[in-house]
Write a protein that holds these residues in place. Structure first.
Motif, short mmCIF file in Angstrom:
data_model
loop_
_atom_site.label_atom_id
_atom_site.label_comp_id
_atom_site.label_asym_id
_atom_site.label_seq_id
_atom_site.Cartn_x
_atom_site.Cartn_y
_atom_site.Cartn_z
N ASP A 214 -37.31 -21.59 -34.92
CA ASP A 214 -36.41 -22.43 -35.55
C ASP A 214 -35.74 -23.10 -34.44
O ASP A 214 -34.91 -24.31 -34.58
CB ASP A 214 -36.01 -21.95 -36.64
N LEU A 215 -34.81 -22.16 -33.60
CA LEU A 215 -33.78 -22.54 -32.84
C LEU A 215 -34.53 -23.22 -31.57
O LEU A 215 -33.71 -23.57 -30.49
CB LEU A 215 -32.92 -21.35 -32.49
N GLY A 216 -35.97 -23.40 -31.68
CA GLY A 216 -36.60 -24.60 -30.38
C GLY A 216 -37.16 -23.56 -29.33
O GLY A 216 -37.45 -24.22 -28.43
N ALA A 217 -37.03 -22.24 -29.60
CA ALA A 217 -37.63 -21.51 -28.36
C ALA A 217 -39.24 -21.48 -28.37
O ALA A 217 -39.71 -21.48 -29.56
CB ALA A 217 -37.26 -20.00 -28.32
N ARG A 218 -39.84 -21.65 -27.22
CA ARG A 218 -41.37 -21.81 -27.08
C ARG A 218 -41.81 -20.08 -27.31
O ARG A 218 -40.88 -19.36 -26.84
CB ARG A 218 -42.09 -22.50 -26.18
N ALA A 219 -42.95 -19.90 -27.63
CA ALA A 219 -43.55 -18.49 -27.35
C ALA A 219 -43.07 -17.54 -26.31
O ALA A 219 -42.78 -16.58 -26.32
CB ALA A 219 -45.08 -18.74 -27.52
N GLY A 220 -43.21 -18.26 -25.19
CA GLY A 220 -42.90 -17.50 -23.82
C GLY A 220 -41.41 -17.17 -23.97
O GLY A 220 -41.13 -15.87 -23.42
N ILE A 221 -40.47 -18.14 -24.34
CA ILE A 221 -39.28 -17.93 -24.29
C ILE A 221 -38.80 -16.70 -25.53
O ILE A 221 -37.95 -15.83 -25.17
CB ILE A 221 -38.28 -18.89 -24.64
N THR A 222 -39.46 -16.74 -26.72
CA THR A 222 -39.27 -15.79 -27.71
C THR A 222 -39.73 -14.69 -27.15
O THR A 222 -39.04 -13.25 -27.57
CB THR A 222 -40.30 -16.27 -28.82
N PHE A 223 -40.98 -14.53 -26.51
CA PHE A 223 -41.32 -13.27 -26.01
C PHE A 223 -40.32 -12.60 -25.13
O PHE A 223 -39.80 -11.42 -25.06
CB PHE A 223 -42.65 -13.36 -25.43
N ARG A 224 -39.95 -13.33 -24.12
CA ARG A 224 -39.04 -12.53 -23.06
C ARG A 224 -37.59 -12.39 -23.60
O ARG A 224 -37.07 -11.60 -23.25
CB ARG A 224 -38.83 -13.69 -22.04
N ARG A 225 -37.04 -13.24 -24.49
CA ARG A 225 -35.62 -13.18 -24.87
C ARG A 225 -35.44 -12.38 -26.13
O ARG A 225 -34.39 -11.80 -26.54
CB ARG A 225 -34.92 -14.37 -25.19
#
Lengths: 305, 267
Positions: A214-225
Motif C-alpha cells: 500500500d505504501l508503494g513498495a514493489r515485491a522486491g523491495i517488500t522482500f528486502r525491507r
C-alpha cells in the motif's frame, strides 16, 4: 516422580494410608522437593554424562604419551598434542577446508531454501502447503548413510551422472573431488534450513506485506525491507544445523570426496590411540561452534529454534 | 496475495527444482534395489526381487538389526524418563536458571556429533568401561533427551491446568493426579517423542562409531562397512530401499500425532 514411579499406588484412597501414600501427600505440600526430584535425574545425567565427558576431553588434550610405545598416560601432563597441531601445517589446511565447506554449505542451503520456504508459507494453498511440508520432511528422516550412499552411486564411474552427462560430451568428475563434499553436504542438511525459514515466514502477518504494498513498495523491495529482516533470525537458526553438522561430519567427506575434514583427524587419531591429539583438535569445532552460537543468540536465532 | 504473477511462477519453478534435487538420489537408489547386476552401474540391467531374499538371510545384517533395536529401545527409555521429568520441572515450577535448561539440552545437538563422540570415548576409556551396547545407549541418549523434552513441553504448554486443580481439590495427592490426569494427557506426546527419538537413534552413526566396541554393529555401522565391500552392494541396496520406505513412519507421526508441535525439523 522418578522415585515414586517404581511402586504402584492403590486405586482408591484407603482408610490406613500406606507409606507411599503418606509420602505423596507430604510431597503435595512440598513443591520444592517435587521440583528437585524432577530436576535431579535429567540434570545429573547431563552434568555427569555430557559435561563430565566434555571436561575429561578437555583434560585429555593435555595428557602425555609414552615416547616409545605411544601409550596414552592419563593425568601426566604435556603440551605435545598442541605442539604437533601448530607445527604441522596440514592441520591448519584441514581446519580451513572444513570451515570453508561448512560456510559454503550454509550459504548454498540458505539460497536454495528461501524460495521454496517462501512458496510454502505464502503462495501455496493450505493443502499444497501440507503436502510440501511432508515432502521436505521425508528426505530429512531418510537414513543419513542411505543418502550419502545414494550420492556415491550417482557420482562414481558408470553412475547416473556419467550416464546423464555422456550425451553432452561432458566427463563426470567421479569420486574424490572436494566439490562433491560441498554438493552432498548441502543436499543432506537442506531440509534443516527449509523448515525453520518456512516456520519463520509463516509467523509474519500478511498485513505487513499489504502495508508495504500500500505504501508503494514493489515485491522486491517488500522482500528486502520487510520479509528478509523478519525471517533472518529463523535463517540463522537453520544455519546452526547446516554449519554444525558439516563441521562435525567425517563420513561424507571420506565416502564422496576422499577428503579429510576436522572430524576425520579426530576419528582417525582416536582409533589409532593418539587420544591427546584427537582431543586437542576437537577443541577447534567446540570453540568455533560456541562462537557461532553466541553470535546466533545475539541475532535472535534462539527464539526460532 | 501481494506477489505479482511472475514472482509466483518463478517461485513455483524454483520449489519444484529443489524437490527434484531432494528426491532424485532417493529414487535412483530405490531402483537399484531391483537391479539384477552385482555392479552398481546406471542404467540397471533389469528387474529382480532376488536380493530381498539374500538380504533377509544375511546373518551380519540380522545381528545389526537386533543391536539397533536394543540400542534404540534403551536410548528412548532413558530419553523419555529424563526428558519428561525435565519438561515437568521447567513447565510447572519456577526456579533460578530455568531459562538455561532448554539451552543445556540443545547443546548436544548444537555441538558437532564428533565432539560428543570423542568426549564419551575418552571418558569410557579413562574409566575402563567395556564398549558395547550399553555405551552406545549412553551416547544416543544424550541427544535423544532433547526430542522427548521438546515434545512433552510443547504438550504441557497447551494443557489446561484446571483438571489437575480439580483433582487436587477432590483430595487426590500429587502422584495420583500425575498418574490419572497429567500422564494420560501427555500420552500421545510421549508416543511421538519416543518414536522420533527411536528413529534418531536407529539412524545414528557419527557418535556410534566412537562409542561402539569392536564386536557390536548397529544398522548404520553395518551399512558403512558393507558399502566398501563390492560383494555386499546388492544387499545394501535392499536395506537402503527398506530404510527409505521406513522414513515415512516418523514423518507420519510428526504430522498426525504431534500436530507439527516440534516446529523445526527433527528435534
Amino acid at each position: 516422580m522418578t522415585t515414586a514411579s517404581s511402586v504402584s499406588a492403590p486405586e482408591t484412597p484407603t482408610p490406613q494410608p500406606g507409606r507411599l501414600r503418606r509420602f505423596a501427600a507430604w510431597l503435595h505440600l512440598h513443591k520444592r522437593v517435587q521440583r528437585n526430584l524432577l530436576l535431579g535425574g535429567p540434570l545429573t545425567w547431563m552434568v555427569v554424562a555430557y559435561f563430565g565427558s566434555l571436561f575429561i576431553l578437555l583434560l585429555g588434550a593435555f595428557w602425555d604419551r609414552d615416547p616409545f610405545t605411544g601409550q596414552v598416560q592419563p593425568f601426566a601432563w604435556s603440551l605435545d598434542a598442541f605442539e604437533s597441531l601448530i607445527t604441522n601445517p596440514v592441520y591448519l589446511t584441514i581446519a580451513v577446508r572444513t570451515i570453508t565447506i561448512a560456510a559454503a554449505v550454509t550459504v548454498t542451503d540458505a539460497i536454495l531454501a528461501v524460495p521454496i520456504a517462501y512458496y510454502m508459507a505464502r503462495i501455496a494453498t493450505p493443502r499444497v502447503r501440507q503436502l510440501m511440508v511432508v515432502a521436505v520432511l521425508m528426505p530429512l528422516w531418510a537414513a543419513y548413510l542411505v543418502k550419502v550412499y545414494a550420492w556415491r552411486t550417482i557420482l562414481q564411474g558408470n553412475g547416473f551422472l556419467e550416464w546423464a552427462l555422456g550425451p553432452f560430451g561432458v566427463d563426470a568428475p567421479g569420486l574424490g573431488q572436494i566439490l562433491n563434499a560441498w554438493v552432498v553436504l548441502s543436499y543432506l542438511w537442506l531440509p534443516y534450513m527449509i523448515l525453520p525459514i518456512f516456520a519463520g515466514l509463516e509467523r509474519i502477518p500478511n498485513s505487513l506485506h499489504e502495508a508495504s504494498a500500500d505504501l508503494g513498495a514493489r515485491a522486491g523491495i517488500t522482500f528486502r525491507r520487510v520479509t528478509l529482516p523478519l525471517v533472518f533470525p529463523a535463517l540463522v537458526a537453520g544455519s546452526i544445523f547446516t554449519f554444525s553438522l558439516t563441521l562435525g561430519d567425517y563420513i561424507t567427506p571420506d565416502l564422496v570426496a576422499d577428503a579429510k575434514f576436522v572430524g576425520n583427524v579426530i576419528y582417525d587419531n582416536s582409533s589409532l590411540g593418539n587420544l591427546p591429539l584427537a582431543a586437542a583438535y576437537s577443541l577447534l569445532p567446540i570453540v568455533v561452534m560456541i562462537g557461532y552460537l553466541l553470535v546466533a543468540r545475539r541475532l535472535g536465532a534462539f527464539d526460532s529454534l | 496475495m501481494t506477489e505479482p504473477r511472475w514472482v509466483r511462477i518463478g517461485l513455483a519453478v524454483a520449489s519444484g527444482g529443489v524437490l527434484v534435487f531432494l528426491y532424485l538420489p532417493l529414487v535412483i537408489l530405490a531402483i537399484y534395489a531391483f537391479n539384477p547386476s552385482r555392479l552398481q552401474a546406471w542404467p540397471p540391467t533389469g528387474l529382480t526381487l532376488h536380493w530381498f531374499a539374500e538380504a533377509a538371510a544375511n546373518p551380519g545384517l540380522r545381528a545389526a538389526i537386533v543391536n539397533s533395536l536394543i540400542a534404540g529401545a534403551g536410548a528412548t527409555g532413558v530419553a523419555l524418563v529424563l526428558g519428561t521429568a525435565a519438561a515437568l520441572a521447567v513447565q510447572r515450577f519456577t526456579f533460578f536458571g530455568r531459562e538455561t535448561i532448554s539451552f543445556l539440552f540443545v547443546l548436544p545437538i548444537a555441538l558437532p556429533g564428533v565432539v560428543t563422540g570423542i568426549a564419551l570415548r575418552t571418558t569410557f576409556q579413562t574409566l575402563d568401561v567395556d564398549f558395547g551396547l550399553a555405551t552406545i545407549i549412553v551416547g544416543h541418549a544424550t541427544f535423544c533427551i532433547v526430542i522427548a523434552y521438546n515434545n512433552v513441553i510443547a504438550r504441557l504448554r497447551r494443557l489446561p491446568r484446571t483438571p489437575e486443580e480439580a483433582s487436587a481439590d477432590l483430595g487426590a495427592d500429587t502422584w495420583t493426579t500425575f498418574r490419572r490426569i497429567t500422564l494420560p494427557a501427555m500420552g500421545t506426546a510421549l508416543l511421538s517423542g519416543g518414536l522420533l527419538a527411536f528413529a534418531l537413534s536407529f539412524d545414528e552413526i557419527i557418535v556410534t562409531n566412537f562409542t561402539a566396541g569392536p564386536g557390536t554393529q548397529t544398522i548404520p555401522m553395518w551399512i558403512l562397512a558393507a558399502i566398501q565391500r563390492p560383494a555386499e552392494v546388492p544387499v545394501v541396496n535392499v536395506v537402503a530401499f527398506v530404510l527409505i520406505l521406513l522414513s515415512a513412519i516418523p514423518v507420519y507421526l510428526a504430522q498426525r500425532i504431534a500436530g507439527g508441535a516440534t516446529g523445526g525439523g527433527r528435534y
